[in-house]
Design a protein around this motif. Structure first.
Motif, PDB file in Angstrom:
ATOM      1  N   ASP A 209       0.841  -1.191   0.000  1.00 12.15           N
ATOM      2  CA  ASP A 209       0.000   0.000   0.000  1.00 12.15           C
ATOM      3  C   ASP A 209       0.886   1.254   0.000  1.00 12.15           C
ATOM      4  O   ASP A 209       1.756   1.400   0.866  1.00 12.15           O
ATOM      5  N   PRO A 210       0.682   2.175  -0.946  1.00 12.94           N
ATOM      6  CA  PRO A 210       1.524   3.381  -0.990  1.00 12.94           C
ATOM      7  C   PRO A 210       1.219   4.390   0.108  1.00 12.94           C
ATOM      8  O   PRO A 210       2.011   5.303   0.343  1.00 12.94           O
ATOM      9  N   GLU A 211       0.077   4.254   0.794  1.00 15.37           N
ATOM     10  CA  GLU A 211      -0.330   5.281   1.757  1.00 15.37           C
ATOM     11  C   GLU A 211       0.701   5.543   2.846  1.00 15.37           C
ATOM     12  O   GLU A 211       0.948   6.719   3.184  1.00 15.37           O
ATOM     13  N   PRO A 212       1.341   4.511   3.452  1.00 14.91           N
ATOM     14  CA  PRO A 212       2.350   4.816   4.472  1.00 14.91           C
ATOM     15  C   PRO A 212       3.508   5.661   3.954  1.00 14.91           C
ATOM     16  O   PRO A 212       4.028   6.521   4.674  1.00 14.91           O
ATOM     17  N   VAL A 213       3.907   5.440   2.694  1.00 17.68           N
ATOM     18  CA  VAL A 213       4.987   6.247   2.116  1.00 17.68           C
ATOM     19  C   VAL A 213       4.521   7.685   1.937  1.00 17.68           C
ATOM     20  O   VAL A 213       5.219   8.642   2.309  1.00 17.68           O
ATOM     21  N   VAL A 214       3.340   7.862   1.371  1.00 14.25           N
ATOM     22  CA  VAL A 214       2.817   9.206   1.123  1.00 14.25           C
ATOM     23  C   VAL A 214       2.641   9.957   2.439  1.00 14.25           C
ATOM     24  O   VAL A 214       2.966  11.145   2.554  1.00 14.25           O
ATOM     25  N   SER A 215       2.153   9.264   3.463  1.00  9.24           N
ATOM     26  CA  SER A 215       1.972   9.885   4.778  1.00  9.24           C
ATOM     27  C   SER A 215       3.309  10.309   5.369  1.00  9.24           C
ATOM     28  O   SER A 215       3.429  11.396   5.948  1.00  9.24           O
ATOM     29  N   PHE A 216       4.329   9.460   5.206  1.00  7.62           N
ATOM     30  CA  PHE A 216       5.648   9.808   5.728  1.00  7.62           C
ATOM     31  C   PHE A 216       6.247  10.983   4.961  1.00  7.62           C
ATOM     32  O   PHE A 216       6.905  11.850   5.551  1.00  7.62           O
ATOM     33  N   VAL A 217       6.015  11.034   3.662  1.00  9.48           N
ATOM     34  CA  VAL A 217       6.488  12.163   2.857  1.00  9.48           C
ATOM     35  C   VAL A 217       5.861  13.457   3.356  1.00  9.48           C
ATOM     36  O   VAL A 217       6.543  14.502   3.464  1.00  9.48           O
TER      37      VAL A 217
ATOM     38  N   PHE B 199      15.591  11.705   0.935  1.00 11.30           N
ATOM     39  CA  PHE B 199      15.068  10.632   1.779  1.00 11.30           C
ATOM     40  C   PHE B 199      15.394   9.289   1.148  1.00 11.30           C
ATOM     41  O   PHE B 199      15.040   9.025  -0.005  1.00 11.30           O
ATOM     42  N   LEU B 200      16.089   8.435   1.903  1.00 15.12           N
ATOM     43  CA  LEU B 200      16.419   7.081   1.462  1.00 15.12           C
ATOM     44  C   LEU B 200      15.738   6.077   2.385  1.00 15.12           C
ATOM     45  O   LEU B 200      15.741   6.235   3.609  1.00 15.12           O
ATOM     46  N   GLU B 201      15.179   5.015   1.789  1.00 10.75           N
ATOM     47  CA  GLU B 201      14.600   3.915   2.557  1.00 10.75           C
ATOM     48  C   GLU B 201      15.126   2.621   1.964  1.00 10.75           C
ATOM     49  O   GLU B 201      14.984   2.378   0.760  1.00 10.75           O
ATOM     50  N   LEU B 202      15.784   1.811   2.786  1.00  9.34           N
ATOM     51  CA  LEU B 202      16.446   0.612   2.290  1.00  9.34           C
ATOM     52  C   LEU B 202      16.586  -0.412   3.411  1.00  9.34           C
ATOM     53  O   LEU B 202      16.353  -0.123   4.586  1.00  9.34           O
ATOM     54  N   GLY B 203      17.007  -1.622   3.020  1.00  3.55           N
ATOM     55  CA  GLY B 203      17.205  -2.667   4.002  1.00  3.55           C
ATOM     56  C   GLY B 203      18.398  -2.399   4.896  1.00  3.55           C
ATOM     57  O   GLY B 203      19.416  -1.861   4.456  1.00  3.55           O
ATOM     58  N   ASN B 204      18.269  -2.780   6.168  1.00  2.00           N
ATOM     59  CA  ASN B 204      19.361  -2.663   7.129  1.00  2.00           C
ATOM     60  C   ASN B 204      20.071  -4.009   7.181  1.00  2.00           C
ATOM     61  O   ASN B 204      19.674  -4.920   7.912  1.00  2.00           O
TER      62      ASN B 204
ATOM     63  N   LEU C  60       8.134   3.505   8.456  1.00  2.24           N
ATOM     64  CA  LEU C  60       7.347   4.593   7.888  1.00  2.24           C
ATOM     65  C   LEU C  60       6.279   5.106   8.846  1.00  2.24           C
ATOM     66  O   LEU C  60       5.681   6.155   8.589  1.00  2.24           O
ATOM     67  N   VAL C  61       6.047   4.394   9.934  1.00  5.74           N
ATOM     68  CA  VAL C  61       5.063   4.887  10.903  1.00  5.74           C
ATOM     69  C   VAL C  61       5.715   5.729  11.991  1.00  5.74           C
ATOM     70  O   VAL C  61       5.020   6.375  12.776  1.00  5.74           O
ATOM     71  N   ASP C  62       7.041   5.751  12.052  1.00  6.75           N
ATOM     72  CA  ASP C  62       7.729   6.575  13.049  1.00  6.75           C
ATOM     73  C   ASP C  62       7.497   8.054  12.763  1.00  6.75           C
ATOM     74  O   ASP C  62       7.534   8.486  11.615  1.00  6.75           O
ATOM     75  N   ARG C  63       7.300   8.811  13.816  1.00  8.82           N
ATOM     76  CA  ARG C  63       7.200  10.254  13.677  1.00  8.82           C
ATOM     77  C   ARG C  63       8.167  10.958  14.624  1.00  8.82           C
ATOM     78  O   ARG C  63       8.083  12.171  14.813  1.00  8.82           O
ATOM     79  N   THR C  64       9.089  10.177  15.171  1.00  7.73           N
ATOM     80  CA  THR C  64      10.155  10.723  16.000  1.00  7.73           C
ATOM     81  C   THR C  64      11.462  10.090  15.557  1.00  7.73           C
ATOM     82  O   THR C  64      11.586   8.857  15.561  1.00  7.73           O
ATOM     83  N   PRO C  65      12.466  10.877  15.151  1.00 11.61           N
ATOM     84  CA  PRO C  65      13.760  10.286  14.777  1.00 11.61           C
ATOM     85  C   PRO C  65      14.382   9.535  15.948  1.00 11.61           C
ATOM     86  O   PRO C  65      14.161   9.868  17.115  1.00 11.61           O
ATOM     87  N   GLY C  66      15.162   8.496  15.619  1.00 12.98           N
ATOM     88  CA  GLY C  66      15.818   7.731  16.664  1.00 12.98           C
ATOM     89  C   GLY C  66      16.881   6.823  16.087  1.00 12.98           C
ATOM     90  O   GLY C  66      17.026   6.705  14.864  1.00 12.98           O
ATOM     91  N   PRO C  67      17.639   6.135  16.949  1.00 12.92           N
ATOM     92  CA  PRO C  67      18.687   5.230  16.480  1.00 12.92           C
ATOM     93  C   PRO C  67      18.098   4.070  15.680  1.00 12.92           C
ATOM     94  O   PRO C  67      16.984   3.604  15.962  1.00 12.92           O
ATOM     95  N   LEU C  68      18.847   3.580  14.716  1.00 14.19           N
ATOM     96  CA  LEU C  68      18.409   2.449  13.911  1.00 14.19           C
ATOM     97  C   LEU C  68      18.502   1.164  14.728  1.00 14.19           C
ATOM     98  O   LEU C  68      19.523   0.897  15.367  1.00 14.19           O
TER      99      LEU C  68
END
Length: 256
Positions: free
Chosen positions: A13-21, A133-138, A226-234
């Motif tokens: 579903d693209p919605e989580p990406v759009v919401s994070f953007v 903004f980059l989103e990738l596997g850890n 993509l649901v995070d709204r507070t930055p934090g450590p990976l």
């Protein structure tokens, strides 16, 4: 069925990406309507919702199969452009307020010098104070917790398709080969298969952070989903990193 049709059938579903953007727009104060580059857009799953959110959207996708689908879609949307290009074809100046590469297209740049070049090209293509903004596997998390991907099935126009995934690792070259096999029985009873292999770089956040710092990016934030709204450590299976283009050029010019 081709690879693009199969991808579109099981894509998320693209919605989580759009919401994070939209969250990033607010976090960094990106002006509206804003110009957006979807780097590695695949068959274009984000083009429509981003356009509907008011962005002026450009899609880049180098894969010929995905590119054909994205081009067809872009022609039906207002204020959306598409180009069959990748990171190393990006040759624009101050064109975008936000450049995003979601679902790991950055990992398809296999050599470290080329990855730095890719980020340098993004820096040049961003407008002053623009955001990357980059989103990738850890991979550090993935390798520590690795399990063989499960087989699963999905429907395409009433046909049941089975997807099997296999991974091979080349630790000497820091590469992973992601093998996809799709299999189904057609209308006359014949078994059909589609294979796709994606070579991917094993990349750490340490490398990304080094390149961003070297290129003068500022306000670097990391997130785990993509649901995070507070930055934090990976700490999980994904790396999400956002950064603002610096106020001064800091070595991002390429050989252009």
């Amino acid at each position: 069925m081709n690879q693009s049709q199969l991808y579109s059938a099981y894509e998320s579903d693209p919605e989580p990406v759009v919401s994070f953007v939209e969250y990033l727009r607010e976090l960094y104060g990106i002006p509206k309507p804003g110009s957006f580059l979807d780097m590695g857009c695949g068959p274009g799953r984000l083009l429509t919702p981003l356009c509907n959110s008011g962005w002026s959207v450009t899609g880049y996708e180098p894969d010929p199969d995905y590119a054909a689908a994205a081009q067809e879609l872009a022609q039906q949307l207002p204020d959306v452009q598409f180009y069959q290009r990748g990171f190393l074809d990006l040759d624009e100046d101050s064109a975008y307020d936000l450049i995003a590469a979601v679902t790991s297209p950055y990992l398809y740049v296999l050599d470290a010098p080329d990855r730095r070049e890719a980020l340098a090209r993004c820096a040049r293509a961003l407008r002053p104070r623009g955001v990357l903004f980059l989103e990738l596997g850890n991979f550090l998390w993935i390798l520590r917790n690795y399990r063989d991907p499960p087989e699963f099935t999905f429907e395409v126009d009433g046909v049941t398709v089975t997807r099997t995934t296999h991974h091979e690792f080349d630790f000497h070259r820091w590469l992973m080969s992601h093998h996809d096999r799709f299999e189904w029985v057609d209308a006359v009873g014949n078994t059909q298969t589609v294979h796709k292999t994606h070579p991917m770089a094993i990349v750490s956040f340490a490398e990304i952070s080094l390149f961003l710092d070297d290129l003068g990016f500022e306000e670097v934030h990391t997130f785990n989903s993509l649901v995070d709204r507070t930055p934090g450590p990976l700490s999980g299976s994904r790396i999400l990193v956002s950064a603002r283009k610096g106020s001064t050029d800091s070595g991002f010019l390429t050989g252009k």
